[in-house]
Scaffold this motif. Structure first.
Motif, PDB file in Angstrom:
ATOM      1  N   SER A 167       0.859  -1.190   0.000  1.00 17.58           N
ATOM      2  CA  SER A 167       0.000   0.000   0.000  1.00 17.58           C
ATOM      3  C   SER A 167       0.892   1.237   0.000  1.00 17.58           C
ATOM      4  O   SER A 167       1.006   1.945   1.013  1.00 17.58           O
ATOM      5  N   PRO A 168       1.529   1.539  -1.121  1.00 17.81           N
ATOM      6  CA  PRO A 168       2.563   2.587  -1.154  1.00 17.81           C
ATOM      7  C   PRO A 168       2.057   3.999  -0.910  1.00 17.81           C
ATOM      8  O   PRO A 168       2.848   4.878  -0.555  1.00 17.81           O
ATOM      9  N   THR A 169       0.758   4.250  -1.082  1.00 15.52           N
ATOM     10  CA  THR A 169       0.242   5.608  -0.890  1.00 15.52           C
ATOM     11  C   THR A 169      -0.268   5.851   0.525  1.00 15.52           C
ATOM     12  O   THR A 169      -0.658   6.972   0.857  1.00 15.52           O
ATOM     13  N   TRP A 170      -0.254   4.833   1.378  1.00 18.45           N
ATOM     14  CA  TRP A 170      -0.807   4.979   2.719  1.00 18.45           C
ATOM     15  C   TRP A 170       0.175   5.707   3.627  1.00 18.45           C
ATOM     16  O   TRP A 170       1.395   5.610   3.462  1.00 18.45           O
ATOM     17  N   THR A 171      -0.357   6.384   4.619  1.00 21.35           N
ATOM     18  CA  THR A 171       0.473   7.067   5.609  1.00 21.35           C
ATOM     19  C   THR A 171       1.051   6.063   6.595  1.00 21.35           C
ATOM     20  O   THR A 171       0.592   4.909   6.693  1.00 21.35           O
ATOM     21  N   ASP A 172       2.045   6.510   7.366  1.00 24.93           N
ATOM     22  CA  ASP A 172       2.606   5.648   8.401  1.00 24.93           C
ATOM     23  C   ASP A 172       1.524   5.220   9.395  1.00 24.93           C
ATOM     24  O   ASP A 172       1.498   4.060   9.830  1.00 24.93           O
ATOM     25  N   ALA A 173       0.629   6.133   9.766  1.00 26.79           N
ATOM     26  CA  ALA A 173      -0.413   5.805  10.732  1.00 26.79           C
ATOM     27  C   ALA A 173      -1.338   4.726  10.193  1.00 26.79           C
ATOM     28  O   ALA A 173      -1.736   3.797  10.919  1.00 26.79           O
ATOM     29  N   GLN A 174      -1.689   4.828   8.920  1.00 30.99           N
ATOM     30  CA  GLN A 174      -2.556   3.816   8.312  1.00 30.99           C
ATOM     31  C   GLN A 174      -1.859   2.458   8.267  1.00 30.99           C
ATOM     32  O   GLN A 174      -2.462   1.417   8.569  1.00 30.99           O
ATOM     33  N   LEU A 175      -0.584   2.461   7.902  1.00 36.41           N
ATOM     34  CA  LEU A 175       0.168   1.210   7.823  1.00 36.41           C
ATOM     35  C   LEU A 175       0.377   0.601   9.206  1.00 36.41           C
ATOM     36  O   LEU A 175       0.318  -0.625   9.365  1.00 36.41           O
ATOM     37  N   ARG A 176       0.616   1.428  10.200  1.00 35.12           N
ATOM     38  CA  ARG A 176       0.790   0.920  11.561  1.00 35.12           C
ATOM     39  C   ARG A 176      -0.469   0.209  12.054  1.00 35.12           C
ATOM     40  O   ARG A 176      -0.393  -0.874  12.658  1.00 35.12           O
ATOM     41  N   LEU A 177      -1.626   0.818  11.823  1.00 34.92           N
ATOM     42  CA  LEU A 177      -2.871   0.204  12.273  1.00 34.92           C
ATOM     43  C   LEU A 177      -3.115  -1.107  11.541  1.00 34.92           C
ATOM     44  O   LEU A 177      -3.482  -2.119  12.156  1.00 34.92           O
ATOM     45  N   ARG A 178      -2.903  -1.111  10.235  1.00 33.62           N
ATOM     46  CA  ARG A 178      -3.104  -2.344   9.470  1.00 33.62           C
ATOM     47  C   ARG A 178      -2.130  -3.428   9.932  1.00 33.62           C
ATOM     48  O   ARG A 178      -2.509  -4.588  10.086  1.00 33.62           O
ATOM     49  N   SER A 179      -0.873  -3.034  10.176  1.00 35.95           N
ATOM     50  CA  SER A 179       0.117  -4.027  10.590  1.00 35.95           C
ATOM     51  C   SER A 179      -0.220  -4.612  11.960  1.00 35.95           C
ATOM     52  O   SER A 179       0.092  -5.778  12.237  1.00 35.95           O
ATOM     53  N   GLU A 180      -0.848  -3.817  12.812  1.00 38.04           N
ATOM     54  CA  GLU A 180      -1.203  -4.298  14.152  1.00 38.04           C
ATOM     55  C   GLU A 180      -2.282  -5.368  14.105  1.00 38.04           C
ATOM     56  O   GLU A 180      -2.273  -6.298  14.924  1.00 38.04           O
ATOM     57  N   TRP A 181      -3.196  -5.269  13.148  1.00 39.25           N
ATOM     58  CA  TRP A 181      -4.381  -6.124  13.147  1.00 39.25           C
ATOM     59  C   TRP A 181      -4.429  -7.167  12.034  1.00 39.25           C
ATOM     60  O   TRP A 181      -5.247  -8.087  12.073  1.00 39.25           O
ATOM     61  N   LEU A 182      -3.564  -7.044  11.045  1.00 34.46           N
ATOM     62  CA  LEU A 182      -3.670  -7.933   9.892  1.00 34.46           C
ATOM     63  C   LEU A 182      -3.459  -9.398  10.261  1.00 34.46           C
ATOM     64  O   LEU A 182      -4.039 -10.295   9.652  1.00 34.46           O
ATOM     65  N   HIS A 183      -2.650  -9.653  11.284  1.00 34.40           N
ATOM     66  CA  HIS A 183      -2.379 -11.038  11.674  1.00 34.40           C
ATOM     67  C   HIS A 183      -3.639 -11.747  12.186  1.00 34.40           C
ATOM     68  O   HIS A 183      -3.674 -12.989  12.266  1.00 34.40           O
ATOM     69  N   THR A 184      -4.680 -10.983  12.545  1.00 37.65           N
ATOM     70  CA  THR A 184      -5.918 -11.604  13.033  1.00 37.65           C
ATOM     71  C   THR A 184      -6.772 -12.163  11.908  1.00 37.65           C
ATOM     72  O   THR A 184      -7.790 -12.815  12.178  1.00 37.65           O
TER      73      THR A 184
END
Length: 279
Positions: A167-184
């Motif tokens: 997701s190259p256009t996403w902000t750091d905040a967006q990527l952080r949230l996705r990275s926190e929850w994607l494993h679920t």
């Protein structure tokens, strides 16, 4: 948005359709709205949208089975019929009479099947860029390995930067949230949903529906093309259509103000929102 102005009321769980379903509730007043996210989007990742919807509506964001904090197992049925039955049972359990269903991508397809098979209490529906693939149709443009590879990286504990190529256009905040929850996100659930994009015939459902429906189309997503839109309008002539020309498939991430404008007053009142997604 500051904590004091948050519309988040609480998270919770209900047992409905034989499983534990987790949700987050925002606002608490006005028309009930059930928000059903996409294939790898736990409820919390739509929190910025729910915050805004919660200013106007009694908003519930679901963790679809196999995502977030809802029930997940190697034996669970992750097909479209089961997910639609979940939504119907959830709304009945919470007595959400006259509710509106707002579904994005997979969530829109779940909404369509819910409207046909579990319509009790459902008054109107917003379909946000639903995949129009199906038997004998053009394949969904995203590849399965895009989802699976990113889930495995997060399950192994990779940092948020590992998601930037996805997701190259996403902000750091967006990527952080996705990275926190994607494993679920249960990998089997994702595969079942992706396969269902190509096996389930939502067009057969659409022509059976007569409830007020708004279709929101991303201008840069390549999910719904002009010919697809024409066919859907033929199946549901009364369906309203709103375009968000400057957004890809993840519409509120790309153009949050345009996303809210696209609703118009379809849910009863215009949605006024601030741009949180890019922050």
């Amino acid at each position: 948005m500051t904590i004091s102005s948050s519309t988040l009321l609480h998270g919770g769980n209900v047992r409905a359709n034989g499983i534990r379903q987790h949700y987050q509730r925002y606002g608490g007043k006005g028309r009930p709205v059930v928000l059903v996210p996409g294939i790898t989007s736990p409820a919390v990742t739509w929190g910025f949208v729910a915050e805004t919807l919660g200013r106007h509506f009694d908003t519930y964001v679901l963790d679809v089975r196999g995502r977030g904090l809802s029930e997940s197992s190697d034996a669970l049925d992750y097909g479209l019929d089961a997910c639609a039955a979940d939504v119907g049972a959830f709304a009945e359990k919470l007595d959400l009479d006259g509710y509106a269903l707002v579904g994005h991508s997979m969530g829109a397809r779940i909404g369509i099947r819910t409207a046909r098979r579990h319509p009790r209490g459902l008054e109107r529906m917003v379909l946000i860029d639903p995949p129009v693939s199906g038997p004998g149709r053009r394949a969904y443009p995203a590849q399965l390995n895009w989802y699976i590879d990113s889930i495995r990286l997060m399950r192994e504990g990779a940092g948020f930067e590992a998601l930037r190529p996805f997701s190259p256009t996403w902000t750091d905040a967006q990527l952080r949230l996705r990275s926190e929850w994607l494993h679920t996100c249960n990998e089997r659930a994702i595969v079942a949903t992706y396969d269902g994009f190509h096996q389930d015939d939502i067009h057969a459902d659409l022509k059976q529906l007569d409830l007020p429906t708004l279709l929101m189309v991303a201008g840069r997503g390549d999910v719904i093309r002009a010919a697809d839109l024409e066919e859907m309008q033929q199946l549901m002539p009364a369906m309203q259509v709103a375009h968000v020309p400057n957004a890809g498939h993840m519409i509120p991430w790309d153009d949050e103000p345009g996303f809210y404008r696209a609703f118009g007053d379809f849910l009863g009142v215009p949605i006024q929102g601030d741009d949180h997604a890019r922050q």
